[in-house]
Scaffold this active site. Structure first.
Site, PDB file in Angstrom:
ATOM      1  N   SER A  53       0.835  -1.198   0.000  1.00 20.01           N
ATOM      2  CA  SER A  53       0.000   0.000   0.000  1.00 20.01           C
ATOM      3  C   SER A  53       0.880   1.263   0.000  1.00 20.01           C
ATOM      4  O   SER A  53       1.767   1.395  -0.842  1.00 20.01           O
ATOM      5  CB  SER A  53      -0.952  -0.043   1.202  1.00 20.01           C
ATOM      6  OG  SER A  53      -2.033   0.825   1.029  1.00 20.01           O
ATOM      7  N   ASP A 104      -5.671  -3.756  -2.133  1.00 15.93           N
ATOM      8  CA  ASP A 104      -4.695  -3.308  -1.138  1.00 15.93           C
ATOM      9  C   ASP A 104      -3.897  -4.452  -0.508  1.00 15.93           C
ATOM     10  O   ASP A 104      -4.457  -5.383   0.070  1.00 15.93           O
ATOM     11  CB  ASP A 104      -5.474  -2.552  -0.057  1.00 15.93           C
ATOM     12  CG  ASP A 104      -4.607  -2.016   1.056  1.00 15.93           C
ATOM     13  OD1 ASP A 104      -3.387  -1.935   0.879  1.00 15.93           O
ATOM     14  OD2 ASP A 104      -5.166  -1.675   2.117  1.00 15.93           O
TER      15      ASP A 104
END
Length: 285
Positions: A39, A161
């Site tokens: 991320s 993510d």
């Protein structure tokens, strides 16, 4: 070069803490042969791998007021809360160019973690196996927050993510042969994640992907177990952890530039304050 890994947690805009640390590392020419991030950690790790000091701070603060960067209009139009095309195309290719040449010339491994929506498991990508466009696509996938960004299709894999399935990829670094690691976290020592309360939303939005639904529901347990594991490694002197000394005042999604600058400065200063301990741990002068 030192034989140690660098592990970078995500955290959205809290990643300004990470980039403050990394900019200090670059100032001291402290580089690692293995860097892994998920991320926001992957985003900031990319500028560290290309040795572009100050870039991480700039791309996260300079465009806060740009309508395509962050806004609910993007969410309504199906593009996600963050303007992912703007962030992963316009900025790196035109507005604040990413140094691809330096990235690929760097012999250090750069591993990017994402979450496979079908299995709910982590999937990792090595920058040396990706071309320029693929590199940005994979970092984009790793940064695609659930509910706030579209699923990314990369070579048939549906990705979101990386922090969902492997929030702090220390085990991956150890598995890849790096027994010593410096870990940059974006939460203070006492933080623990609470159970996810949006079960019905997850099941509705990701009804075709039960794997990612299960991962979202179990994420808090995985995150807290990983923190417990890291603290045990830290007690044994097997990892060195840099984390905010106090609870952060910056949210995952933050548009207050002053708060973000303060957080960047906090990361830089806390890395500076810890530098002697870091070099002692790494056994370098």
């Amino acid at each position: 070069m030192i034989k140690a890994g660098l592990v970078l947690e995500g955290g959205g805009m809290r990643g300004l803490y990470t980039t403050g640390v990394l900019d200090f590392f670059m100032e001291k020419e402290l580089y690692f042969p293995y860097v892994i991030g998920v991320s926001a950690g992957a985003c900031h790790g990319a500028s560290y791998i290309s040795k572009q000091q100050g870039r991480g701070k700039a791309v996260n603060i300079d465009y806060l007021d740009h309508p395509e960067y962050l806004g609910y209009k993007n969410l309504i139009t199906g593009k996600g809360l963050f303007g992912m095309d703007f962030i992963f195309d316009q900025i790196p290719n035109k507005l604040n160019p990413y140094d691809y040449e330096a990235c690929y010339e760097n012999e250090s491994k750069f591993i990017i973690g994402a979450s496979n929506c079908e299995t709910g498991e982590a999937i990792y990508y090595d920058k040396d196996s990706l071309n320029e466009k693929e590199l940005l696509t994979v970092i984009r996938a790793s940064s695609s927050l659930p509910f706030l960004a579209p699923i990314v299709d990369f070579k048939g894999d549906k990705l979101l993510d990386g922090g969902i399935s492997d929030p702090i990829p220390i085990r991956k670094s150890i598995k890849d042969g790096y027994k010593k690691n410096v870990i940059i976290l974006t939460r203070n020592l006492t933080y623990r994640k609470t159970p996810f309360k949006g079960k019905w939303i997850a099941k509705l939005l990701y009804k075709s992907y039960p794997g990612i639904v299960d991962a979202l529901l179990n994420r808090y347990q995985l995150y807290n177990q990983t923190l417990d594991y890291i603290e045990k490694l830290e007690e044994k002197g097997q990892v060195f952890v840099i984390r905010p000394k106090q609870e952060l005042q910056v949210k995952r999604i933050e548009k207050d530039a002053n708060k973000l600058v303060d957080l960047y400065n906090q990361g830089y200063q806390e890395a500076k304050n810890s530098y002697k301990e870091i070099t002692d741990y790494l056994k370098i002068k």
